[in-house]
Design a protein around this motif. Structure first.
Motif, PDB file in Angstrom:
ATOM      1  N   LYS A  42       0.847  -1.180   0.000  1.00 13.56           N
ATOM      2  CA  LYS A  42       0.000   0.000   0.000  1.00 13.56           C
ATOM      3  C   LYS A  42       0.886   1.235   0.000  1.00 13.56           C
ATOM      4  O   LYS A  42       1.771   1.375   0.847  1.00 13.56           O
ATOM      5  N   ILE A  43       0.671   2.131  -0.958  1.00 15.00           N
ATOM      6  CA  ILE A  43       1.418   3.386  -0.990  1.00 15.00           C
ATOM      7  C   ILE A  43       0.840   4.325   0.062  1.00 15.00           C
ATOM      8  O   ILE A  43      -0.381   4.488   0.172  1.00 15.00           O
ATOM      9  N   GLY A  44       1.715   4.938   0.841  1.00 12.34           N
ATOM     10  CA  GLY A  44       1.278   5.863   1.864  1.00 12.34           C
ATOM     11  C   GLY A  44       1.155   5.213   3.228  1.00 12.34           C
ATOM     12  O   GLY A  44       1.508   4.048   3.428  1.00 12.34           O
ATOM     13  N   ALA A  60       1.334 -10.482   5.107  1.00 12.66           N
ATOM     14  CA  ALA A  60       1.414  -9.128   5.643  1.00 12.66           C
ATOM     15  C   ALA A  60       1.650  -8.119   4.529  1.00 12.66           C
ATOM     16  O   ALA A  60       2.650  -8.192   3.818  1.00 12.66           O
ATOM     17  N   SER A  61       0.720  -7.194   4.378  1.00  9.15           N
ATOM     18  CA  SER A  61       0.875  -6.118   3.400  1.00  9.15           C
ATOM     19  C   SER A  61       1.833  -5.070   3.948  1.00  9.15           C
ATOM     20  O   SER A  61       1.828  -4.772   5.146  1.00  9.15           O
ATOM     21  N   ARG A  62       2.639  -4.496   3.072  1.00  8.28           N
ATOM     22  CA  ARG A  62       3.672  -3.535   3.489  1.00  8.28           C
ATOM     23  C   ARG A  62       3.339  -2.137   2.979  1.00  8.28           C
ATOM     24  O   ARG A  62       2.875  -1.971   1.852  1.00  8.28           O
ATOM     25  N   ASN A  63       3.604  -1.143   3.812  1.00 10.87           N
ATOM     26  CA  ASN A  63       3.395   0.248   3.405  1.00 10.87           C
ATOM     27  C   ASN A  63       4.649   0.806   2.759  1.00 10.87           C
ATOM     28  O   ASN A  63       5.758   0.610   3.261  1.00 10.87           O
ATOM     29  N   LEU A  64       4.453   1.480   1.641  1.00 12.47           N
ATOM     30  CA  LEU A  64       5.534   2.158   0.929  1.00 12.47           C
ATOM     31  C   LEU A  64       5.322   3.656   1.112  1.00 12.47           C
ATOM     32  O   LEU A  64       4.493   4.263   0.436  1.00 12.47           O
ATOM     33  N   ASP A  65       6.044   4.248   2.047  1.00 14.94           N
ATOM     34  CA  ASP A  65       5.793   5.626   2.435  1.00 14.94           C
ATOM     35  C   ASP A  65       7.015   6.502   2.157  1.00 14.94           C
ATOM     36  O   ASP A  65       8.017   6.429   2.867  1.00 14.94           O
ATOM     37  N   ALA A  66       6.920   7.316   1.132  1.00 17.35           N
ATOM     38  CA  ALA A  66       8.058   8.124   0.694  1.00 17.35           C
ATOM     39  C   ALA A  66       8.297   9.339   1.579  1.00 17.35           C
ATOM     40  O   ALA A  66       9.356   9.966   1.475  1.00 17.35           O
ATOM     41  N   CYS A 107       5.511  11.650  -2.968  1.00 17.15           N
ATOM     42  CA  CYS A 107       4.537  10.913  -2.147  1.00 17.15           C
ATOM     43  C   CYS A 107       3.254  10.559  -2.894  1.00 17.15           C
ATOM     44  O   CYS A 107       2.226  10.281  -2.267  1.00 17.15           O
ATOM     45  N   SER A 108       3.289  10.529  -4.211  1.00 17.10           N
ATOM     46  CA  SER A 108       2.121  10.138  -4.992  1.00 17.10           C
ATOM     47  C   SER A 108       2.294   8.712  -5.511  1.00 17.10           C
ATOM     48  O   SER A 108       3.399   8.157  -5.511  1.00 17.10           O
ATOM     49  N   SER A 109       1.202   8.144  -5.997  1.00 16.21           N
ATOM     50  CA  SER A 109       1.273   6.822  -6.622  1.00 16.21           C
ATOM     51  C   SER A 109       2.148   6.871  -7.866  1.00 16.21           C
ATOM     52  O   SER A 109       2.909   5.934  -8.145  1.00 16.21           O
ATOM     53  N   ALA A 110       2.032   7.959  -8.633  1.00 12.18           N
ATOM     54  CA  ALA A 110       2.836   8.100  -9.844  1.00 12.18           C
ATOM     55  C   ALA A 110       4.325   8.122  -9.507  1.00 12.18           C
ATOM     56  O   ALA A 110       5.140   7.453 -10.157  1.00 12.18           O
ATOM     57  N   ALA A 111       4.679   8.887  -8.481  1.00 11.72           N
ATOM     58  CA  ALA A 111       6.088   8.974  -8.087  1.00 11.72           C
ATOM     59  C   ALA A 111       6.612   7.623  -7.616  1.00 11.72           C
ATOM     60  O   ALA A 111       7.740   7.233  -7.943  1.00 11.72           O
ATOM     61  N   MET A 112       5.800   6.880  -6.873  1.00 11.31           N
ATOM     62  CA  MET A 112       6.235   5.575  -6.385  1.00 11.31           C
ATOM     63  C   MET A 112       6.414   4.596  -7.538  1.00 11.31           C
ATOM     64  O   MET A 112       7.368   3.796  -7.553  1.00 11.31           O
ATOM     65  N   ALA A 113       5.511   4.637  -8.514  1.00  9.84           N
ATOM     66  CA  ALA A 113       5.641   3.744  -9.670  1.00  9.84           C
ATOM     67  C   ALA A 113       6.955   4.003 -10.399  1.00  9.84           C
ATOM     68  O   ALA A 113       7.661   3.065 -10.804  1.00  9.84           O
ATOM     69  N   LYS A 114       7.318   5.265 -10.545  1.00  3.25           N
ATOM     70  CA  LYS A 114       8.578   5.594 -11.227  1.00  3.25           C
ATOM     71  C   LYS A 114       9.781   5.207 -10.377  1.00  3.25           C
ATOM     72  O   LYS A 114      10.785   4.716 -10.902  1.00  3.25           O
ATOM     73  N   GLN A 115       9.687   5.404  -9.068  1.00  2.00           N
ATOM     74  CA  GLN A 115      10.792   5.050  -8.180  1.00  2.00           C
ATOM     75  C   GLN A 115      11.087   3.555  -8.224  1.00  2.00           C
ATOM     76  O   GLN A 115      12.253   3.137  -8.246  1.00  2.00           O
ATOM     77  N   LEU A 116      10.036   2.738  -8.248  1.00  2.65           N
ATOM     78  CA  LEU A 116      10.209   1.291  -8.218  1.00  2.65           C
ATOM     79  C   LEU A 116      10.338   0.675  -9.602  1.00  2.65           C
ATOM     80  O   LEU A 116      10.660  -0.515  -9.725  1.00  2.65           O
TER      81      LEU A 116
END
Length: 460
Positions: A42-44, A60-66, A107-116
Protein backbone atom coordinates in the motif's frame (compact mmCIF):
# COMPACT_ATOMS: atom_id res chain seq x y z
CA UNK A 1 11.74 -25.92 -11.72
CA UNK A 2 12.85 -22.28 -11.93
CA UNK A 3 10.31 -19.62 -11.06
CA UNK A 4 9.06 -17.27 -13.79
CA UNK A 5 10.17 -13.64 -14.00
CA UNK A 6 8.91 -11.28 -11.34
CA UNK A 7 5.99 -8.93 -11.93
CA UNK A 8 4.76 -5.76 -10.26
CA UNK A 9 2.17 -3.11 -10.95
CA UNK A 10 0.52 -0.16 -9.22
CA UNK A 11 -3.26 -0.16 -9.26
CA UNK A 12 -3.98 3.59 -9.25
CA UNK A 13 -7.25 5.47 -9.36
CA UNK A 14 -8.49 8.75 -10.75
CA UNK A 15 -9.52 9.72 -7.20
CA UNK A 16 -10.30 8.35 -3.78
CA UNK A 17 -13.47 6.29 -3.73
CA UNK A 18 -13.15 4.85 -7.23
CA UNK A 19 -12.87 1.28 -5.88
CA UNK A 20 -9.10 0.71 -5.67
CA UNK A 21 -9.17 -1.38 -2.51
CA UNK A 22 -11.97 -3.72 -3.59
CA UNK A 23 -10.45 -4.30 -7.03
CA UNK A 24 -7.01 -4.79 -5.46
CA UNK A 25 -8.42 -7.47 -3.15
CA UNK A 26 -10.03 -9.25 -6.09
CA UNK A 27 -6.82 -9.17 -8.10
CA UNK A 28 -4.80 -10.45 -5.15
CA UNK A 29 -7.11 -13.41 -4.69
CA UNK A 30 -7.30 -14.14 -8.44
CA UNK A 31 -3.51 -14.16 -8.75
CA UNK A 32 -3.18 -16.41 -5.70
CA UNK A 33 -5.67 -18.86 -7.22
CA UNK A 34 -3.33 -19.08 -10.21
CA UNK A 35 -0.61 -20.32 -7.88
CA UNK A 36 1.40 -17.10 -7.88
CA UNK A 37 3.17 -15.90 -4.75
CA UNK A 38 1.70 -12.44 -4.26
CA UNK A 39 3.05 -9.64 -2.09
CA UNK A 40 0.58 -6.84 -1.36
CA UNK A 41 1.74 -3.27 -0.81
CA UNK A 42 0.00 0.00 0.00
CA UNK A 43 1.42 3.39 -0.99
CA UNK A 44 1.28 5.86 1.86
CA UNK A 45 0.63 5.51 5.60
CA UNK A 46 -2.83 3.90 5.59
CA UNK A 47 -3.32 0.93 7.94
CA UNK A 48 -6.88 0.03 6.94
CA UNK A 49 -6.38 -0.87 3.28
CA UNK A 50 -3.23 -2.84 4.06
CA UNK A 51 -5.08 -4.64 6.85
CA UNK A 52 -7.65 -5.86 4.32
CA UNK A 53 -4.85 -6.96 1.96
CA UNK A 54 -3.40 -9.06 4.77
CA UNK A 55 -6.76 -10.54 5.75
CA UNK A 56 -7.61 -11.60 2.20
CA UNK A 57 -4.19 -13.04 1.33
CA UNK A 58 -2.82 -14.22 4.66
CA UNK A 59 0.35 -12.26 3.80
CA UNK A 60 1.41 -9.13 5.64
CA UNK A 61 0.88 -6.12 3.40
CA UNK A 62 3.67 -3.54 3.49
CA UNK A 63 3.39 0.25 3.41
CA UNK A 64 5.53 2.16 0.93
CA UNK A 65 5.79 5.63 2.43
CA UNK A 66 8.06 8.12 0.69
CA UNK A 67 7.58 10.80 3.35
CA UNK A 68 8.64 8.76 6.35
CA UNK A 69 11.25 6.57 4.62
CA UNK A 70 14.40 7.61 2.72
CA UNK A 71 14.45 6.39 -0.89
CA UNK A 72 17.23 3.85 -0.35
CA UNK A 73 15.50 2.40 2.70
CA UNK A 74 12.12 2.11 0.98
CA UNK A 75 13.69 0.47 -2.06
CA UNK A 76 15.55 -1.95 0.17
CA UNK A 77 12.41 -2.96 2.03
CA UNK A 78 10.54 -3.46 -1.26
CA UNK A 79 13.34 -5.58 -2.73
CA UNK A 80 13.53 -7.67 0.46
CA UNK A 81 9.85 -8.60 0.26
CA UNK A 82 10.08 -9.36 -3.46
CA UNK A 83 12.80 -11.98 -2.91
CA UNK A 84 10.09 -14.53 -2.07
CA UNK A 85 7.28 -13.24 -4.28
CA UNK A 86 6.30 -13.66 -7.91
CA UNK A 87 4.23 -10.50 -8.17
CA UNK A 88 3.76 -7.26 -6.27
CA UNK A 89 0.26 -5.81 -6.26
CA UNK A 90 0.65 -2.21 -5.10
CA UNK A 91 -2.46 -0.25 -4.21
CA UNK A 92 -2.10 3.47 -4.80
CA UNK A 93 -3.12 6.37 -2.61
CA UNK A 94 -5.98 8.76 -3.48
CA UNK A 95 -5.74 9.77 -7.17
CA UNK A 96 -2.74 8.83 -9.31
CA UNK A 97 -0.97 12.20 -9.01
CA UNK A 98 -2.14 13.15 -5.51
CA UNK A 99 0.82 13.48 -3.18
CA UNK A 100 2.23 15.83 -0.59
CA UNK A 101 1.11 19.34 -1.51
CA UNK A 102 0.76 19.92 -5.23
CA UNK A 103 3.97 18.20 -6.31
CA UNK A 104 2.90 15.09 -8.29
CA UNK A 105 6.40 13.66 -7.97
CA UNK A 106 6.47 13.50 -4.18
CA UNK A 107 4.54 10.91 -2.15
CA UNK A 108 2.12 10.14 -4.99
CA UNK A 109 1.27 6.82 -6.62
CA UNK A 110 2.84 8.10 -9.84
CA UNK A 111 6.09 8.97 -8.09
CA UNK A 112 6.24 5.57 -6.38
CA UNK A 113 5.64 3.74 -9.67
CA UNK A 114 8.58 5.59 -11.23
CA UNK A 115 10.79 5.05 -8.18
CA UNK A 116 10.21 1.29 -8.22
CA UNK A 117 10.15 0.92 -12.00
CA UNK A 118 6.58 -0.46 -12.02
CA UNK A 119 3.86 0.10 -14.62
CA UNK A 120 0.57 1.70 -13.62
CA UNK A 121 -2.81 0.12 -14.23
CA UNK A 122 -5.32 2.96 -14.12
CA UNK A 123 -8.67 2.16 -12.52
CA UNK A 124 -11.44 4.35 -13.90
CA UNK A 125 -15.07 4.48 -12.76
CA UNK A 126 -17.15 3.70 -15.83
CA UNK A 127 -20.56 4.35 -14.32
CA UNK A 128 -22.78 6.92 -16.13
CA UNK A 129 -20.27 7.87 -18.83
CA UNK A 130 -19.47 6.94 -22.43
CA UNK A 131 -16.99 8.60 -24.82
CA UNK A 132 -16.05 11.24 -22.25
CA UNK A 133 -14.13 8.55 -20.40
CA UNK A 134 -11.42 8.89 -23.05
CA UNK A 135 -10.90 12.52 -22.06
CA UNK A 136 -10.37 11.46 -18.47
CA UNK A 137 -7.83 8.80 -19.39
CA UNK A 138 -6.08 11.12 -21.87
CA UNK A 139 -5.68 13.75 -19.17
CA UNK A 140 -3.91 11.26 -16.91
CA UNK A 141 -1.73 10.14 -19.84
CA UNK A 142 -0.64 13.60 -20.86
CA UNK A 143 -0.15 15.01 -17.37
CA UNK A 144 3.14 13.10 -17.09
CA UNK A 145 4.28 11.50 -20.37
CA UNK A 146 7.26 9.89 -18.56
CA UNK A 147 4.94 7.72 -16.48
CA UNK A 148 4.24 4.23 -17.77
CA UNK A 149 0.46 3.88 -17.71
CA UNK A 150 0.34 0.41 -19.19
CA UNK A 151 -3.39 -0.28 -19.21
CA UNK A 152 -6.85 0.53 -17.91
CA UNK A 153 -9.42 -1.40 -15.89
CA UNK A 154 -12.99 -0.09 -15.82
CA UNK A 155 -14.87 -0.32 -12.54
CA UNK A 156 -18.64 -0.42 -11.94
CA UNK A 157 -19.44 -1.42 -15.52
CA UNK A 158 -22.18 -4.03 -15.49
CA UNK A 159 -22.84 -4.87 -19.14
CA UNK A 160 -20.67 -6.04 -22.01
CA UNK A 161 -22.23 -3.49 -24.37
CA UNK A 162 -21.40 -0.57 -22.06
CA UNK A 163 -17.91 -1.92 -21.56
CA UNK A 164 -17.33 -2.23 -25.30
CA UNK A 165 -18.37 1.38 -25.85
CA UNK A 166 -15.95 2.61 -23.19
CA UNK A 167 -13.10 0.36 -24.29
CA UNK A 168 -13.47 1.43 -27.93
CA UNK A 169 -13.31 5.10 -26.95
CA UNK A 170 -10.18 4.64 -24.81
CA UNK A 171 -8.43 2.52 -27.44
CA UNK A 172 -9.32 4.91 -30.25
CA UNK A 173 -8.37 8.19 -28.58
CA UNK A 174 -5.73 7.13 -26.03
CA UNK A 175 -4.09 4.10 -27.63
CA UNK A 176 -4.07 2.22 -24.32
CA UNK A 177 -5.12 -1.39 -23.81
CA UNK A 178 -8.28 -1.83 -21.74
CA UNK A 179 -7.83 -4.96 -19.67
CA UNK A 180 -11.43 -5.49 -18.71
CA UNK A 181 -14.19 -4.47 -16.36
CA UNK A 182 -15.38 -5.12 -12.82
CA UNK A 183 -19.14 -4.87 -12.24
CA UNK A 184 -20.72 -3.34 -9.17
CA UNK A 185 -21.01 -6.14 -6.59
CA UNK A 186 -22.93 -5.22 -3.45
CA UNK A 187 -21.87 -8.43 -1.72
CA UNK A 188 -18.21 -7.40 -1.67
CA UNK A 189 -18.64 -3.76 -0.67
CA UNK A 190 -16.32 -2.84 2.20
CA UNK A 191 -17.90 -1.24 5.30
CA UNK A 192 -16.60 2.14 6.43
CA UNK A 193 -16.76 4.60 9.33
CA UNK A 194 -15.23 7.95 10.31
CA UNK A 195 -11.55 7.05 9.72
CA UNK A 196 -12.24 5.08 6.52
CA UNK A 197 -12.76 1.35 6.15
CA UNK A 198 -13.81 -0.72 9.13
CA UNK A 199 -10.70 -2.76 10.07
CA UNK A 200 -10.62 -6.32 8.80
CA UNK A 201 -10.03 -7.46 12.40
CA UNK A 202 -13.59 -6.43 13.29
CA UNK A 203 -15.26 -8.34 10.48
CA UNK A 204 -16.58 -11.88 10.57
CA UNK A 205 -14.49 -13.76 8.00
CA UNK A 206 -16.41 -14.12 4.73
CA UNK A 207 -13.82 -15.77 2.57
CA UNK A 208 -16.35 -16.74 -0.07
CA UNK A 209 -16.94 -13.13 -1.14
CA UNK A 210 -13.30 -12.72 -2.14
CA UNK A 211 -13.41 -16.01 -4.01
CA UNK A 212 -16.54 -14.80 -5.84
CA UNK A 213 -14.85 -11.49 -6.65
CA UNK A 214 -11.75 -13.31 -7.93
CA UNK A 215 -13.92 -15.53 -10.12
CA UNK A 216 -15.66 -12.47 -11.51
CA UNK A 217 -12.33 -10.79 -12.27
CA UNK A 218 -11.10 -13.92 -14.05
CA UNK A 219 -14.20 -13.71 -16.27
CA UNK A 220 -14.11 -10.01 -17.11
CA UNK A 221 -10.45 -8.93 -16.71
CA UNK A 222 -7.67 -10.25 -18.94
CA UNK A 223 -5.24 -11.45 -16.25
CA UNK A 224 -2.86 -12.91 -18.85
CA UNK A 225 -2.56 -9.50 -20.49
CA UNK A 226 -2.08 -7.87 -17.10
CA UNK A 227 0.82 -10.22 -16.39
CA UNK A 228 2.37 -9.55 -19.79
CA UNK A 229 2.30 -5.80 -19.09
CA UNK A 230 3.74 -6.01 -15.58
CA UNK A 231 7.17 -7.60 -15.97
CA UNK A 232 9.59 -6.17 -13.43
CA UNK A 233 12.89 -5.81 -15.25
CA UNK A 234 14.93 -5.36 -12.08
CA UNK A 235 14.49 -4.65 -8.40
CA UNK A 236 15.23 -1.09 -7.31
CA UNK A 237 18.58 -0.50 -5.64
CA UNK A 238 18.44 0.12 -1.94
CA UNK A 239 19.50 -1.00 1.51
CA UNK A 240 17.36 -2.58 4.19
CA UNK A 241 17.52 -0.59 7.43
CA UNK A 242 20.08 -1.58 10.03
CA UNK A 243 18.20 -3.12 12.96
CA UNK A 244 18.40 -1.62 16.43
CA UNK A 245 21.16 -2.77 18.79
CA UNK A 246 20.82 -6.56 19.29
CA UNK A 247 22.76 -6.39 22.55
CA UNK A 248 20.10 -4.09 23.95
CA UNK A 249 17.20 -6.17 22.59
CA UNK A 250 18.43 -9.58 23.75
CA UNK A 251 16.06 -11.18 26.26
CA UNK A 252 13.40 -8.46 26.13
CA UNK A 253 9.67 -9.17 25.75
CA UNK A 254 7.32 -6.59 24.23
CA UNK A 255 3.64 -6.73 25.19
CA UNK A 256 1.78 -5.68 22.04
CA UNK A 257 -1.90 -4.67 22.22
CA UNK A 258 -3.75 -6.32 19.35
CA UNK A 259 -7.51 -6.80 19.10
CA UNK A 260 -10.56 -5.08 17.57
CA UNK A 261 -9.73 -1.81 19.35
CA UNK A 262 -5.97 -1.66 18.69
CA UNK A 263 -4.52 -3.00 15.45
CA UNK A 264 -2.67 -0.24 13.58
CA UNK A 265 0.91 -1.49 13.21
CA UNK A 266 3.38 -1.50 10.33
CA UNK A 267 4.70 -5.07 9.92
CA UNK A 268 8.16 -3.67 9.16
CA UNK A 269 8.22 -2.04 12.63
CA UNK A 270 7.43 -5.32 14.35
CA UNK A 271 9.96 -7.22 12.27
CA UNK A 272 12.71 -4.74 13.09
CA UNK A 273 12.16 -5.38 16.80
CA UNK A 274 11.94 -9.15 16.33
CA UNK A 275 15.07 -9.30 14.17
CA UNK A 276 16.96 -7.40 16.86
CA UNK A 277 15.95 -10.08 19.35
CA UNK A 278 12.79 -8.74 21.03
CA UNK A 279 10.11 -11.35 21.71
CA UNK A 280 6.62 -10.05 20.94
CA UNK A 281 3.78 -11.23 23.17
CA UNK A 282 0.34 -10.10 22.00
CA UNK A 283 -2.46 -9.26 24.42
CA UNK A 284 -5.98 -7.84 24.22
CA UNK A 285 -7.04 -4.78 26.26
CA UNK A 286 -10.61 -5.81 25.48
CA UNK A 287 -10.53 -9.49 26.41
CA UNK A 288 -7.54 -10.19 28.67
CA UNK A 289 -7.42 -9.38 32.38
CA UNK A 290 -3.74 -8.56 32.72
CA UNK A 291 -0.57 -7.85 30.80
CA UNK A 292 1.81 -10.69 29.94
CA UNK A 293 5.20 -10.66 31.65
CA UNK A 294 7.17 -8.02 29.76
CA UNK A 295 9.82 -5.33 29.89
CA UNK A 296 8.21 -2.99 27.33
CA UNK A 297 4.66 -2.24 26.13
CA UNK A 298 3.19 -0.90 22.88
CA UNK A 299 -0.38 0.31 22.44
CA UNK A 300 -0.98 1.05 18.76
CA UNK A 301 -3.70 3.01 17.06
CA UNK A 302 -7.19 1.81 16.32
CA UNK A 303 -10.74 2.54 17.44
CA UNK A 304 -10.89 2.77 21.25
CA UNK A 305 -13.80 5.19 20.89
CA UNK A 306 -15.92 2.47 19.25
CA UNK A 307 -15.10 -0.02 22.01
CA UNK A 308 -14.86 2.47 24.88
CA UNK A 309 -17.58 0.91 27.05
CA UNK A 310 -15.97 -2.53 26.89
CA UNK A 311 -12.48 -1.11 27.51
CA UNK A 312 -13.82 0.76 30.53
CA UNK A 313 -15.50 -2.38 31.85
CA UNK A 314 -12.22 -4.33 31.78
CA UNK A 315 -11.04 -2.82 35.08
CA UNK A 316 -8.39 -5.46 35.69
CA UNK A 317 -6.58 -4.69 32.43
CA UNK A 318 -6.70 -0.97 33.17
CA UNK A 319 -5.24 -1.66 36.61
CA UNK A 320 -2.55 -3.88 35.09
CA UNK A 321 -1.43 -1.13 32.70
CA UNK A 322 -1.44 1.48 35.43
CA UNK A 323 0.67 -0.80 37.63
CA UNK A 324 3.15 -1.37 34.78
CA UNK A 325 3.47 2.39 34.36
CA UNK A 326 4.09 2.81 38.10
CA UNK A 327 6.82 0.16 37.83
CA UNK A 328 8.45 2.27 35.09
CA UNK A 329 8.04 -0.34 32.35
CA UNK A 330 8.58 1.82 29.22
CA UNK A 331 5.26 2.16 27.45
CA UNK A 332 4.80 3.55 23.93
CA UNK A 333 1.35 4.56 22.67
CA UNK A 334 0.19 5.87 19.29
CA UNK A 335 -3.11 7.70 18.69
CA UNK A 336 -5.76 5.25 19.98
CA UNK A 337 -3.26 4.07 22.57
CA UNK A 338 -2.87 7.66 23.78
CA UNK A 339 -6.65 7.95 24.19
CA UNK A 340 -6.82 4.70 26.18
CA UNK A 341 -4.06 5.78 28.58
CA UNK A 342 -5.85 8.98 29.63
CA UNK A 343 -8.24 9.29 32.54
CA UNK A 344 -11.41 9.33 30.44
CA UNK A 345 -12.76 9.29 26.89
CA UNK A 346 -15.94 10.92 25.57
CA UNK A 347 -17.15 9.01 22.53
CA UNK A 348 -19.12 10.16 19.47
CA UNK A 349 -22.41 9.70 21.34
CA UNK A 350 -21.25 12.10 24.11
CA UNK A 351 -20.89 9.22 26.58
CA UNK A 352 -17.86 9.48 28.87
CA UNK A 353 -15.96 6.33 29.85
CA UNK A 354 -13.19 5.77 32.38
CA UNK A 355 -9.84 4.84 30.84
CA UNK A 356 -6.52 3.71 32.34
CA UNK A 357 -5.49 6.85 34.18
CA UNK A 358 -1.84 6.34 33.28
CA UNK A 359 -1.77 9.88 31.86
CA UNK A 360 -3.59 12.83 33.39
CA UNK A 361 -5.90 14.03 30.67
CA UNK A 362 -9.10 13.47 28.73
CA UNK A 363 -9.93 12.53 25.12
CA UNK A 364 -13.03 13.74 23.34
CA UNK A 365 -14.32 12.74 19.92
CA UNK A 366 -15.22 15.52 17.48
CA UNK A 367 -17.46 15.61 14.43
CA UNK A 368 -14.66 16.32 11.97
CA UNK A 369 -10.98 15.58 11.53
CA UNK A 370 -8.86 17.33 14.13
CA UNK A 371 -5.68 16.75 12.14
CA UNK A 372 -4.89 14.77 9.04
CA UNK A 373 -1.68 14.29 7.13
CA UNK A 374 2.08 14.12 7.33
CA UNK A 375 4.07 16.21 9.76
CA UNK A 376 7.51 16.63 11.26
CA UNK A 377 7.79 16.47 15.04
CA UNK A 378 10.79 17.90 16.91
CA UNK A 379 11.30 16.75 20.50
CA UNK A 380 11.08 19.56 23.04
CA UNK A 381 12.74 17.31 25.64
CA UNK A 382 14.01 13.74 25.83
CA UNK A 383 11.34 11.15 25.00
CA UNK A 384 11.14 7.40 24.59
CA UNK A 385 11.94 7.63 20.85
CA UNK A 386 13.62 10.98 20.28
CA UNK A 387 16.14 13.03 22.22
CA UNK A 388 15.63 16.76 22.68
CA UNK A 389 16.07 18.49 19.32
CA UNK A 390 15.69 15.31 17.22
CA UNK A 391 12.98 15.24 14.55
CA UNK A 392 10.67 12.39 13.57
CA UNK A 393 8.50 12.16 10.49
CA UNK A 394 5.05 10.72 10.93
CA UNK A 395 1.38 10.83 10.12
CA UNK A 396 -1.69 11.97 12.07
CA UNK A 397 -5.31 11.05 11.31
CA UNK A 398 -7.83 11.51 14.12
CA UNK A 399 -11.18 12.99 15.08
CA UNK A 400 -10.41 13.18 18.79
CA UNK A 401 -8.50 15.71 20.85
CA UNK A 402 -6.49 14.93 23.98
CA UNK A 403 -6.14 17.61 26.66
CA UNK A 404 -3.66 17.22 29.49
CA UNK A 405 -1.85 19.39 32.04
CA UNK A 406 1.41 17.65 31.11
CA UNK A 407 3.90 19.64 28.99
CA UNK A 408 3.94 18.81 25.28
CA UNK A 409 6.71 16.52 24.09
CA UNK A 410 6.87 17.65 20.46
CA UNK A 411 6.70 20.77 18.35
CA UNK A 412 4.90 19.64 15.19
CA UNK A 413 4.80 21.21 11.75
CA UNK A 414 2.80 20.42 8.64
CA UNK A 415 4.31 21.54 5.34
CA UNK A 416 2.79 22.10 1.93
CA UNK A 417 4.99 22.98 -1.05
CA UNK A 418 7.88 23.97 1.27
CA UNK A 419 5.65 26.31 3.30
CA UNK A 420 4.66 25.63 6.91
CA UNK A 421 0.86 25.66 6.85
CA UNK A 422 0.26 24.75 10.49
CA UNK A 423 2.16 24.26 13.73
CA UNK A 424 1.07 22.72 17.00
CA UNK A 425 2.46 21.00 20.06
CA UNK A 426 1.51 17.46 21.02
CA UNK A 427 2.47 14.21 22.65
CA UNK A 428 3.43 13.66 26.27
CA UNK A 429 6.31 11.96 28.08
CA UNK A 430 5.24 10.97 31.61
CA UNK A 431 7.85 9.03 33.56
CA UNK A 432 8.66 6.04 31.28
CA UNK A 433 5.46 6.39 29.21
CA UNK A 434 5.43 8.22 25.89
CA UNK A 435 2.18 8.78 23.97
CA UNK A 436 1.21 10.90 20.98
CA UNK A 437 -1.11 11.03 17.99
CA UNK A 438 1.85 10.52 15.67
CA UNK A 439 2.13 7.24 13.75
CA UNK A 440 5.81 6.54 13.05
CA UNK A 441 7.67 4.14 10.75
CA UNK A 442 10.79 3.11 12.67
CA UNK A 443 12.82 2.37 9.53
CA UNK A 444 13.28 6.10 8.97
CA UNK A 445 15.96 5.92 11.69
CA UNK A 446 16.22 2.51 13.40
CA UNK A 447 18.53 3.76 16.16
CA UNK A 448 15.58 5.70 17.58
CA UNK A 449 14.51 2.38 19.16
CA UNK A 450 17.70 2.06 21.19
CA UNK A 451 16.58 4.44 23.94
CA UNK A 452 13.34 2.45 24.40
CA UNK A 453 15.37 -0.79 24.54
CA UNK A 454 17.85 0.70 26.99
CA UNK A 455 15.07 1.68 29.39
CA UNK A 456 13.49 -1.77 29.00
CA UNK A 457 16.71 -3.53 29.98
CA UNK A 458 16.38 -1.99 33.41
CA UNK A 459 13.36 -4.25 33.99
CA UNK A 460 15.13 -7.54 33.31
Amino acid sequence: MARAAKHAFVIAGTSSGCGKTTVTLGLLRALMQRGLRVQPFKIGPDYLDSGWHSAVTGIASRNLDAFMLPTQTLNGLFAKQMQHADIAVIEGVMGLYDGYGTDPNYCSSAAMAKQLGCPVILLVDGKAVSTSIAATVMGFQRFDPTLNIAGVILNRVNSDSHYQLLADAITRYCGLPVLGRVPAMADVALPSRHLGLVPAQEQTPKDERWTLLAQQIEKTVNIDQLLSLSHLNSLPEGDAPTPPDAALADGLTLALAEDEAFNFYYPDNLEMLEHAGVKIQRFSPLHDEKLPDCQMIWLGGGYPEVHAAKLAANVRMRDSLRKAHQQHIPLYAECGGLMYLGESLTDGESETHAMCGVLPGHSEMGKRLTRFGYCEATALHDTLLARKGETLRGHEFHYSDFSSPLPAAFDCCKWRDSVAVSRWQGGVQHQATFASYLHVHFAQRPDLLNHWLTLARGNL
